[in-house]
Scaffold this motif. Structure first.
Motif, PDB file in Angstrom:
ATOM      1  N   LYS A  96       0.849  -1.184   0.000  1.00  0.00           N
ATOM      2  CA  LYS A  96       0.000   0.000   0.000  1.00  0.00           C
ATOM      3  C   LYS A  96       0.888   1.239   0.000  1.00  0.00           C
ATOM      4  N   ILE A  97       0.667   2.122  -0.982  1.00  0.00           N
ATOM      5  CA  ILE A  97       1.515   3.307  -1.119  1.00  0.00           C
ATOM      6  C   ILE A  97       0.665   4.564  -1.083  1.00  0.00           C
ATOM      7  N   LEU A  98       1.028   5.468  -0.211  1.00  0.00           N
ATOM      8  CA  LEU A  98       0.363   6.766  -0.082  1.00  0.00           C
ATOM      9  C   LEU A  98       1.284   7.839  -0.651  1.00  0.00           C
ATOM     10  N   PHE A  99       0.798   8.564  -1.647  1.00  0.00           N
ATOM     11  CA  PHE A  99       1.573   9.670  -2.204  1.00  0.00           C
ATOM     12  C   PHE A  99       1.133  10.952  -1.519  1.00  0.00           C
ATOM     13  N   TYR A 100       2.131  11.627  -0.947  1.00  0.00           N
ATOM     14  CA  TYR A 100       1.842  12.747  -0.057  1.00  0.00           C
ATOM     15  C   TYR A 100       2.823  13.876  -0.337  1.00  0.00           C
ATOM     16  N   GLU A 101       2.244  15.092  -0.453  1.00  0.00           N
ATOM     17  CA  GLU A 101       3.104  16.244  -0.762  1.00  0.00           C
ATOM     18  C   GLU A 101       4.072  16.573   0.365  1.00  0.00           C
ATOM     19  N   ARG A 122       8.233  18.362  -6.915  1.00  0.00           N
ATOM     20  CA  ARG A 122       7.146  19.216  -7.371  1.00  0.00           C
ATOM     21  C   ARG A 122       5.804  18.674  -6.889  1.00  0.00           C
ATOM     22  N   ILE A 123       4.853  19.554  -6.642  1.00  0.00           N
ATOM     23  CA  ILE A 123       3.514  19.148  -6.215  1.00  0.00           C
ATOM     24  C   ILE A 123       2.658  18.949  -7.459  1.00  0.00           C
ATOM     25  N   LEU A 124       2.175  17.726  -7.658  1.00  0.00           N
ATOM     26  CA  LEU A 124       1.379  17.392  -8.837  1.00  0.00           C
ATOM     27  C   LEU A 124      -0.114  17.576  -8.567  1.00  0.00           C
ATOM     28  N   ARG A 125      -0.842  17.913  -9.609  1.00  0.00           N
ATOM     29  CA  ARG A 125      -2.300  18.014  -9.495  1.00  0.00           C
ATOM     30  C   ARG A 125      -2.894  16.632  -9.243  1.00  0.00           C
ATOM     31  N   THR A 126      -4.103  16.631  -8.699  1.00  0.00           N
ATOM     32  CA  THR A 126      -4.745  15.360  -8.355  1.00  0.00           C
ATOM     33  C   THR A 126      -4.977  14.473  -9.573  1.00  0.00           C
ATOM     34  N   GLN A 127      -5.142  15.077 -10.767  1.00  0.00           N
ATOM     35  CA  GLN A 127      -5.336  14.285 -11.976  1.00  0.00           C
ATOM     36  C   GLN A 127      -4.007  13.898 -12.629  1.00  0.00           C
ATOM     37  N   THR A 128      -2.912  14.512 -12.212  1.00  0.00           N
ATOM     38  CA  THR A 128      -1.589  14.179 -12.759  1.00  0.00           C
ATOM     39  C   THR A 128      -0.903  13.105 -11.937  1.00  0.00           C
ATOM     40  N   ALA A 129      -1.060  13.171 -10.618  1.00  0.00           N
ATOM     41  CA  ALA A 129      -0.354  12.263  -9.717  1.00  0.00           C
ATOM     42  C   ALA A 129      -0.619  10.778  -9.995  1.00  0.00           C
ATOM     43  N   PRO A 130      -1.875  10.346 -10.199  1.00  0.00           N
ATOM     44  CA  PRO A 130      -2.076   8.914 -10.425  1.00  0.00           C
ATOM     45  C   PRO A 130      -1.456   8.416 -11.723  1.00  0.00           C
ATOM     46  N   VAL A 131      -1.450   9.251 -12.746  1.00  0.00           N
ATOM     47  CA  VAL A 131      -0.840   8.863 -14.022  1.00  0.00           C
ATOM     48  C   VAL A 131       0.668   8.727 -13.854  1.00  0.00           C
ATOM     49  N   VAL A 144      -2.577   2.271  -4.564  1.00  0.00           N
ATOM     50  CA  VAL A 144      -2.062   3.637  -4.683  1.00  0.00           C
ATOM     51  C   VAL A 144      -3.107   4.587  -4.119  1.00  0.00           C
ATOM     52  N   TYR A 145      -2.719   5.404  -3.152  1.00  0.00           N
ATOM     53  CA  TYR A 145      -3.624   6.375  -2.543  1.00  0.00           C
ATOM     54  C   TYR A 145      -3.231   7.782  -2.987  1.00  0.00           C
ATOM     55  N   ILE A 146      -4.189   8.458  -3.637  1.00  0.00           N
ATOM     56  CA  ILE A 146      -3.988   9.824  -4.134  1.00  0.00           C
ATOM     57  C   ILE A 146      -5.082  10.713  -3.554  1.00  0.00           C
ATOM     58  N   GLY A 147      -4.709  11.845  -2.991  1.00  0.00           N
ATOM     59  CA  GLY A 147      -5.694  12.759  -2.415  1.00  0.00           C
ATOM     60  C   GLY A 147      -6.397  13.607  -3.463  1.00  0.00           C
ATOM     61  N   PRO A 148      -7.484  14.263  -3.080  1.00  0.00           N
ATOM     62  CA  PRO A 148      -8.184  15.184  -3.980  1.00  0.00           C
ATOM     63  C   PRO A 148      -7.443  16.516  -4.026  1.00  0.00           C
ATOM     64  N   GLU A 149      -8.075  17.555  -4.570  1.00  0.00           N
ATOM     65  CA  GLU A 149      -7.476  18.875  -4.512  1.00  0.00           C
ATOM     66  C   GLU A 149      -7.214  19.224  -3.036  1.00  0.00           C
ATOM     67  N   GLY A 150      -6.013  19.669  -2.745  1.00  0.00           N
ATOM     68  CA  GLY A 150      -5.670  19.975  -1.365  1.00  0.00           C
ATOM     69  C   GLY A 150      -5.005  18.834  -0.633  1.00  0.00           C
TER      70      GLY A 150
END
Length: 239
Positions: free
Chosen positions: A163-168, A216-225, A187-193
């Motif tokens: 289980k991987i959490l991507f966190y800014e 760099r901080i990726l947008r919520t729609q960029t991070a999962p890709v 893969v855990y990706i947060g929403p905006e914010g």
């Protein structure tokens, strides 16, 4: 060769339904004698020739062969529900890259909170997008698009090997986390914010590892890709 996902029992002759027939004739402009591939999710591709291009379209199965398009790692995306139509883009791109399942999760910072009726409509639309993307990219399966649930429930029911959490807020590089022979990854990706601190703690308490996708901080729609691309590369599925 064009591929269609069809719910059928493999046999010598296959008759497409109205929607599939219209897609073949009108959208793909295929005619009698043209070849296409059918798959029904059994791990096989069925090479077919069109015998009748009228409505409904009738196909003859000429051969079958094992599908080799699927990655050897199963990846499930737990995506914090974003605003607008961002989830549609996420599902489309992740399907092309080899995602196994997508589970939209409601987090503290999820602005979009559809009611039950709206959520079911969205799920149906997301499933359709996944199907179209799977056909376009030549996948062997259509990813499962799950209904929305809370992050708490999703984490508690997650049985993935890793289980991987991507966190800014930082974390370990993926290259140190993912073994090449891993079988299943969440893969855990947060929403905006992003995620709140308590949510990060919840995921890590259930075995999650905090990872980074760079400085760099990726947008919520960029991070999962980006995350899925990296995982596929590290497990040898982009070779």
């Amino acid at each position: 060769m064009q591929k269609l996902f069809v719910d059928f029992v493999p046999q010598e002759t296959v008759v497409l339904n109205e929607e599939q027939s219209r897609h073949v004739c009108k959208s793909l402009r295929m005619r009698r004698g043209d070849m296409l591939t059918l798959t029904c999710g059994d791990g096989q591709n069925y090479g077919c020739i069109i015998e009748d291009a009228s409505m409904p379209v009738t196909l003859k199965v000429c051969y079958k062969q094992a599908d080799n398009s699927e990655p050897n790692v199963r990846v499930t995306l737990f995506q914090g529900v974003p605003k607008g139509d961002k989830m549609e883009d996420i599902i489309q791109k992740c399907t092309e890259l080899g995602i196994t399942a997508v589970k939209p999760v409601l987090t503290h910072r999820s602005v979009s909170r559809p009611d039950e009726k709206s959520a079911k409509k969205k799920q149906a639309r997301y499933s359709r997008i996944a199907l179209e993307a799977a056909q376009q990219s030549g996948r062997g399966i259509t990813p499962e698009i799950c209904g929305m649930e809370t992050l708490s429930n999703a984490v508690k029911n997650d049985e993935s090997e890793l289980k991987i959490l991507f966190y800014e807020g930082g974390g370990e590089p993926l290259s140190r986390i993912i073994p090449k022979d891993v079988g299943s990854v969440s893969v855990y990706i947060g929403p905006e914010g992003g995620f709140e601190k308590e949510e990060v703690e919840l995921i890590t308490q259930h075995g999650g590892v905090v990872a980074t996708l760079g400085k760099r901080i990726l947008r919520t729609q960029t991070a999962p890709v980006a995350a899925l691309t990296a995982i596929m590369l590290l497990t040898g599925n982009l070779e």
